[in-house]
Enzyme design. Structure first.
Site, PDB file in Angstrom:
ATOM      1  CG  HIS A  80      55.349  34.517 133.784  1.00 12.19           C
ATOM      2  ND1 HIS A  80      55.358  35.727 133.128  1.00 12.19           N
ATOM      3  CD2 HIS A  80      54.057  34.244 134.074  1.00 12.19           C
ATOM      4  CE1 HIS A  80      54.126  36.175 133.025  1.00 12.19           C
ATOM      5  NE2 HIS A  80      53.310  35.296 133.593  1.00 12.19           N
ATOM      6  CB  ILE A  81      57.688  33.896 128.108  1.00 12.76           C
ATOM      7  CG1 ILE A  81      58.333  32.513 128.187  1.00 12.76           C
ATOM      8  CG2 ILE A  81      58.269  34.724 126.963  1.00 12.76           C
ATOM      9  CD1 ILE A  81      57.983  31.600 127.030  1.00 12.76           C
TER      10      ILE A  81
END
Length: 157
Positions: A80-81
């Site tokens: 999850h950036i």
């Protein structure tokens, strides 16, 4: 060979160069609590986000803020950036692979300009989670692992 996997597990590497953090250090209470899954996080020093494992790209979010790779053994690793990056609706991100692609650990999946992102979101700290924790557990954790070394090892429960 299957017995060897069960004993040793599968290595999971950081998806980007940077400082590895305990999940509890993520500046978001949902991720920090482990509610989304167990794992670790990276405070990235560059904007190339790579596959942390070998496998199939099973999720590439429409908004390009997250992706997941399923290993041949079935572990699903979610990257999850940044925090609140979903609100950007894909702006500033470039996908380099497509859902369903076979990827190797280290293959670039998504890129972005970190300096630009820092102006738009509260943090680029990137959680790396075992998405199917009901089936897989973290067998080893090496938060201080050097770049190029596994940070966690997962194995089937």
């Amino acid at each position: 060979m299957l017995k060897m996997f069960k004993k040793k597990g599968e290595p999971v590497f950081r998806p980007a160069p940077g400082t590895v953090l305990e999940l509890s250090e993520v500046p978001d209470p949902v991720f920090a609590s482990g509610a989304v899954g167990e794992g670790f996080a990276v405070s990235p020093s560059e904007g190339s986000f790579r596959s942390p494992v070998d496998g199939e790209l099973v999720l590439l979010a429409k908004t390009l803020h997250a992706f997941a790779v399923r290993t041949d053994a079935g572990a699903e690793i979610l990257v999850h950036i940044g925090m609140d990056t979903v609100k950007l609706k894909g702006e500033g991100f470039t996908a380099h692979r497509a859902k369903g692609d076979r990827v190797q650990q280290g293959d670039v999946i998504i890129t972005c300009d970190l300096a630009q992102m820092a102006l738009l979101v509260p943090s680029m700290v990137t959680p790396v989670l075992v998405a199917n924790g009901g089936d897989f557990a973290i067998a080893e954790t090496q938060i201080g692992a050097a770049n190029g070394s596994p940070v966690i090892t997962v194995r089937k429960k």
